[in-house]
Design a protein around this motif. Structure first.
Motif, PDB file in Angstrom:
ATOM      1  N   ILE A   5     -50.692  57.368  77.575  1.00 39.02           N
ATOM      2  CA  ILE A   5     -50.094  56.530  76.526  1.00 39.02           C
ATOM      3  C   ILE A   5     -49.619  55.206  77.124  1.00 39.02           C
ATOM      4  O   ILE A   5     -49.870  54.136  76.570  1.00 39.02           O
ATOM      5  CB  ILE A   5     -48.941  57.283  75.822  1.00 39.02           C
ATOM      6  CG1 ILE A   5     -49.527  58.428  74.990  1.00 39.02           C
ATOM      7  CG2 ILE A   5     -48.117  56.340  74.943  1.00 39.02           C
ATOM      8  CD1 ILE A   5     -48.489  59.346  74.376  1.00 39.02           C
ATOM      9  N   PHE A   9     -51.056  51.713  75.871  1.00 36.17           N
ATOM     10  CA  PHE A   9     -50.176  50.837  75.095  1.00 36.17           C
ATOM     11  C   PHE A   9     -49.256  49.965  75.936  1.00 36.17           C
ATOM     12  O   PHE A   9     -48.602  49.073  75.416  1.00 36.17           O
ATOM     13  CB  PHE A   9     -49.327  51.670  74.130  1.00 36.17           C
ATOM     14  CG  PHE A   9     -50.144  52.346  73.076  1.00 36.17           C
ATOM     15  CD1 PHE A   9     -50.747  51.608  72.064  1.00 36.17           C
ATOM     16  CD2 PHE A   9     -50.330  53.718  73.100  1.00 36.17           C
ATOM     17  CE1 PHE A   9     -51.505  52.232  71.092  1.00 36.17           C
ATOM     18  CE2 PHE A   9     -51.092  54.350  72.132  1.00 36.17           C
ATOM     19  CZ  PHE A   9     -51.683  53.599  71.124  1.00 36.17           C
ATOM     20  N   GLN A  11     -45.983  48.948  78.472  1.00 35.79           N
ATOM     21  CA  GLN A  11     -44.555  49.141  78.313  1.00 35.79           C
ATOM     22  C   GLN A  11     -43.883  47.797  78.575  1.00 35.79           C
ATOM     23  O   GLN A  11     -44.266  47.061  79.487  1.00 35.79           O
ATOM     24  CB  GLN A  11     -44.057  50.188  79.294  1.00 35.79           C
ATOM     25  CG  GLN A  11     -42.627  50.581  79.079  1.00 35.79           C
ATOM     26  CD  GLN A  11     -42.211  51.721  79.996  1.00 35.79           C
ATOM     27  OE1 GLN A  11     -42.909  52.065  80.945  1.00 35.79           O
ATOM     28  NE2 GLN A  11     -41.076  52.315  79.711  1.00 35.79           N
ATOM     29  N   LEU A  15     -47.877  43.203  79.031  1.00 29.07           N
ATOM     30  CA  LEU A  15     -49.011  43.844  78.369  1.00 29.07           C
ATOM     31  C   LEU A  15     -50.276  43.050  78.651  1.00 29.07           C
ATOM     32  O   LEU A  15     -50.279  41.825  78.610  1.00 29.07           O
ATOM     33  CB  LEU A  15     -48.783  43.896  76.857  1.00 29.07           C
ATOM     34  CG  LEU A  15     -47.503  44.579  76.373  1.00 29.07           C
ATOM     35  CD1 LEU A  15     -47.375  44.429  74.873  1.00 29.07           C
ATOM     36  CD2 LEU A  15     -47.498  46.038  76.778  1.00 29.07           C
ATOM     37  N   GLN A  19     -54.000  46.355  75.911  1.00 28.04           N
ATOM     38  CA  GLN A  19     -52.796  47.047  75.449  1.00 28.04           C
ATOM     39  C   GLN A  19     -52.235  46.399  74.186  1.00 28.04           C
ATOM     40  O   GLN A  19     -51.837  47.079  73.246  1.00 28.04           O
ATOM     41  CB  GLN A  19     -51.739  47.063  76.559  1.00 28.04           C
ATOM     42  CG  GLN A  19     -52.133  47.938  77.726  1.00 28.04           C
ATOM     43  CD  GLN A  19     -51.260  47.717  78.941  1.00 28.04           C
ATOM     44  OE1 GLN A  19     -50.702  46.635  79.148  1.00 28.04           O
ATOM     45  NE2 GLN A  19     -51.151  48.751  79.784  1.00 28.04           N
ATOM     46  N   ALA A  22     -54.469  47.370  71.335  1.00 30.52           N
ATOM     47  CA  ALA A  22     -54.227  48.759  70.919  1.00 30.52           C
ATOM     48  C   ALA A  22     -52.945  48.844  70.091  1.00 30.52           C
ATOM     49  O   ALA A  22     -52.901  49.529  69.064  1.00 30.52           O
ATOM     50  CB  ALA A  22     -54.139  49.671  72.148  1.00 30.52           C
ATOM     51  N   ARG A  23     -51.916  48.141  70.506  1.00 22.91           N
ATOM     52  CA  ARG A  23     -50.672  48.107  69.729  1.00 22.91           C
ATOM     53  C   ARG A  23     -50.915  47.500  68.352  1.00 22.91           C
ATOM     54  O   ARG A  23     -50.371  47.981  67.362  1.00 22.91           O
ATOM     55  CB  ARG A  23     -49.599  47.302  70.463  1.00 22.91           C
ATOM     56  CG  ARG A  23     -48.970  48.044  71.612  1.00 22.91           C
ATOM     57  CD  ARG A  23     -47.983  47.139  72.345  1.00 22.91           C
ATOM     58  NE  ARG A  23     -47.257  47.900  73.338  1.00 22.91           N
ATOM     59  CZ  ARG A  23     -45.939  47.921  73.434  1.00 22.91           C
ATOM     60  NH1 ARG A  23     -45.199  47.204  72.616  1.00 22.91           N
ATOM     61  NH2 ARG A  23     -45.357  48.651  74.355  1.00 22.91           N
ATOM     62  N   VAL A  26     -52.477  50.083  66.059  1.00 24.18           N
ATOM     63  CA  VAL A  26     -51.498  51.097  65.653  1.00 24.18           C
ATOM     64  C   VAL A  26     -50.498  50.500  64.662  1.00 24.18           C
ATOM     65  O   VAL A  26     -50.179  51.106  63.643  1.00 24.18           O
ATOM     66  CB  VAL A  26     -50.783  51.694  66.883  1.00 24.18           C
ATOM     67  CG1 VAL A  26     -49.617  52.575  66.470  1.00 24.18           C
ATOM     68  CG2 VAL A  26     -51.772  52.484  67.727  1.00 24.18           C
ATOM     69  N   PHE A  71     -41.336  49.891  71.237  1.00 28.89           N
ATOM     70  CA  PHE A  71     -42.252  50.208  70.147  1.00 28.89           C
ATOM     71  C   PHE A  71     -41.652  51.149  69.105  1.00 28.89           C
ATOM     72  O   PHE A  71     -41.594  50.819  67.920  1.00 28.89           O
ATOM     73  CB  PHE A  71     -43.554  50.799  70.717  1.00 28.89           C
ATOM     74  CG  PHE A  71     -44.617  50.963  69.692  1.00 28.89           C
ATOM     75  CD1 PHE A  71     -45.413  49.891  69.328  1.00 28.89           C
ATOM     76  CD2 PHE A  71     -44.825  52.185  69.075  1.00 28.89           C
ATOM     77  CE1 PHE A  71     -46.396  50.039  68.365  1.00 28.89           C
ATOM     78  CE2 PHE A  71     -45.804  52.340  68.109  1.00 28.89           C
ATOM     79  CZ  PHE A  71     -46.597  51.262  67.757  1.00 28.89           C
TER      80      PHE A  71
END
Length: 164
Positions: A5, A9, A11, A15, A19, A22-23, A26, A71
């Motif tokens: 994860i 994604f 942290q 990023l 990433q 991908a965020r 989502v 997030f």
């Protein structure tokens, strides 16, 4: 599992483009779910009350995409915005006074061949604004066929034709 994860994604604010992408995917799906929870009303022709949800969701969820905020808390904060909107809309359905306070009132700015100065001043409208709405709605430069013009709660002007 958590490593996968974090790899997908990221942290914090560091990023990479994958990433962040991908965020974004989502957050897009989460936003669709929140819109469904919030209801169509929030995203149609909206009142200032409904616009608040749009602005806050955009600002809040954007932070989740770029990693400016954590997030999960950001998504939960967005959910709370939608829940507050739904609860306030529900309360407005049951209280006319609250509905008027939150949603505003319509204002009849023109009727019977005259502009209503008190209502126009309250709405910060000019006769030119009313004439513009008549041109856009009726395709006419004249107010001769207009029975009334009403500034609706969503900011649009409804033009009512005189009966022939």
């Amino acid at each position: 599992m958590m490593d996968a994860i974090y790899l997908l994604f990221g942290q914090g604010r560091e990023l990479d483009p994958l990433q962040m992408s991908a965020r974004a995917v989502v957050v897009f799906v989460i936003t669709l779910l929140l819109i469904r929870i919030s209801g169509r009303r929030s995203f149609g022709k909206r009142s200032p009350f409904d616009s608040v949800v749009v602005i806050l969701l955009g600002a809040t969820l954007g932070r989740a995409i770029v990693g400016a905020s954590p997030f999960v808390p950001t998504v939960l904060a967005s959910l709370m915005i939608v829940v507050c909107h739904r609860l306030l809309a529900w309360a407005c359905m049951r209280s006319h006074a609250l509905e008027r306070l939150v949603g505003g009132v319509e204002r009849e700015v023109y009727s019977n061949g005259a502009f209503n100065e008190r209502e126009m001043n309250a709405a910060l409208m000019t006769p030119a604004d009313v004439r513009e709405s008549v041109r856009q709605t009726m395709g006419s430069r004249s107010l001769d066929n207009v029975a009334a013009a009403i500034l609706e709660r969503n900011g649009e002007v409804s033009v009512i034709r005189k009966e022939q």
